[in-house]
Design a protein around this motif. Structure first.
Motif, short mmCIF file in Angstrom:
data_model
loop_
_atom_site.label_atom_id
_atom_site.label_comp_id
_atom_site.label_asym_id
_atom_site.label_seq_id
_atom_site.Cartn_x
_atom_site.Cartn_y
_atom_site.Cartn_z
N ASP A 213 0.84 -1.05 0.05
CA ASP A 213 -0.02 0.04 0.04
C ASP A 213 0.90 1.18 0.05
O ASP A 213 2.13 1.18 -0.21
CB ASP A 213 -0.93 -0.08 1.18
N GLU A 214 0.46 2.42 0.26
CA GLU A 214 1.31 3.56 0.08
C GLU A 214 2.35 3.62 1.23
O GLU A 214 3.21 4.37 0.94
CB GLU A 214 0.28 4.91 0.25
N SER B 297 7.15 5.69 -7.16
CA SER B 297 7.15 4.82 -5.82
C SER B 297 7.67 5.50 -4.76
O SER B 297 8.61 6.28 -4.78
CB SER B 297 8.04 3.39 -6.01
N ASN B 298 6.96 5.66 -3.49
CA ASN B 298 7.48 6.40 -2.44
C ASN B 298 8.22 5.67 -1.61
O ASN B 298 8.43 4.32 -1.70
CB ASN B 298 6.23 6.97 -1.68
N LYS C 28 2.28 4.42 -7.39
CA LYS C 28 1.50 5.51 -7.61
C LYS C 28 1.48 5.49 -9.18
O LYS C 28 2.44 5.57 -9.98
CB LYS C 28 1.90 6.53 -7.20
N THR D 195 -3.08 7.89 -8.44
CA THR D 195 -3.61 6.99 -7.61
C THR D 195 -2.67 5.90 -7.16
O THR D 195 -1.85 5.65 -7.92
CB THR D 195 -4.99 6.31 -8.17
N THR D 196 -2.92 5.52 -5.94
CA THR D 196 -1.85 4.14 -5.45
C THR D 196 -2.52 3.20 -5.71
O THR D 196 -3.79 2.71 -5.33
CB THR D 196 -1.69 4.52 -3.87
#
Length: 237
Positions: free
Chosen positions: A153-154, A204-205, A160, A184-185
């Motif tokens: 998930d985020e 990607s974070n 994203k 959107t993720t």
């Protein structure tokens, strides 16, 4: 059954299909990965990243574990016959990872050598692997499957994306008008897959929730390359 996924891919450039792999299948894949010698140049290890390029060349035992009847049936339902695998990478974003990936499209393919061909270029080399940007029609027809071996998930770097950006050709991040775009993720449970077009803008974070994120990234094509070139990782499925 697959109607909504087909529509998502056509309109948005991606879809998420859950429950393709069960817990036992995931464990079997990870067991093969964990017992492989990681000292080769195709393996990249650091505090914040573990990656294996040319994944199925390095771990051929994983092929039968990955290309299950369920995955192959899903590919056929979404894209028809005639596709083959052309690239595979394993990514492990560890629990303490501060690794992030900026907005980009996947614009290159992996081939066996460098040669001068109209419509092919620019060229790059990573871990002795040649990559080139091919003509746009090849990229538009290719697709990628990301097999999730952990929940994503985020908080732990799930992709994203900018829905619909795959329809805009080569779309440079520096030219994006963010007033006209949304992101959107793509959260995916372990055992699910994210299917995407390579021209979909994605990023990607960093990890913030101290949970791992292991993914097998596999690219597919059915394009015939010019006779001077060969797909570097071609694998029939």
């Amino acid at each position: 059954m697959y109607g909504s996924h087909l529509q998502n891919i056509a309109n948005n450039g991606f879809t998420v299909v859950e429950d393709i792999f069960g817990p036992d299948e995931i464990r079997s894949i990870l067991q093969q990965i964990n017992k492989t010698n990681a000292d080769k140049s195709t393996f990249r290890k650091s505090a914040g990243l573990f990656a294996i390029r040319q994944f199925l060349k390095e771990i051929p035992e994983a092929q039968s574990l990955i290309f299950t009847a369920k995955l192959k049936n899903t590919i056929t339902a979404l894209f028809g016959d005639g596709y083959f695998m052309v690239k595979a990478i394993y990514f492990d974003k560890p629990e303490e990872s501060n690794w992030f990936v900026a907005w980009h499209q996947d614009l290159t393919i992996s081939v066996d050598k460098r040669t001068n061909l109209p419509g092919f270029g620019p060229w790059t080399v990573k871990q002795n692997q040649f990559a080139v940007q091919p003509p746009l029609n090849i990229l538009q027809d290719n697709f990628t499957i990301r097999i999730h071996l952990d929940d994503a998930d985020e908080g732990n770097g799930a992709l994203k994306v900018v829905p619909g950006s795959h329809l805009k050709g080569i779309y440079r991040p520096e030219t994006i008008d963010w007033d006209g775009e949304t992101e959107t993720t793509c959260a995916v449970k372990a055992g699910g897959i994210m299917v995407m077009r390579p021209l979909l803008l994605h990023a990607s974070n960093r990890t913030t929730n101290h949970k791992p994120r292991k993914v097998i990234h596999i690219e597919f094509s059915k394009a015939d390359l010019p006779m001077e070139l060969t797909w570097a990782e071609l694998c029939k499925i």
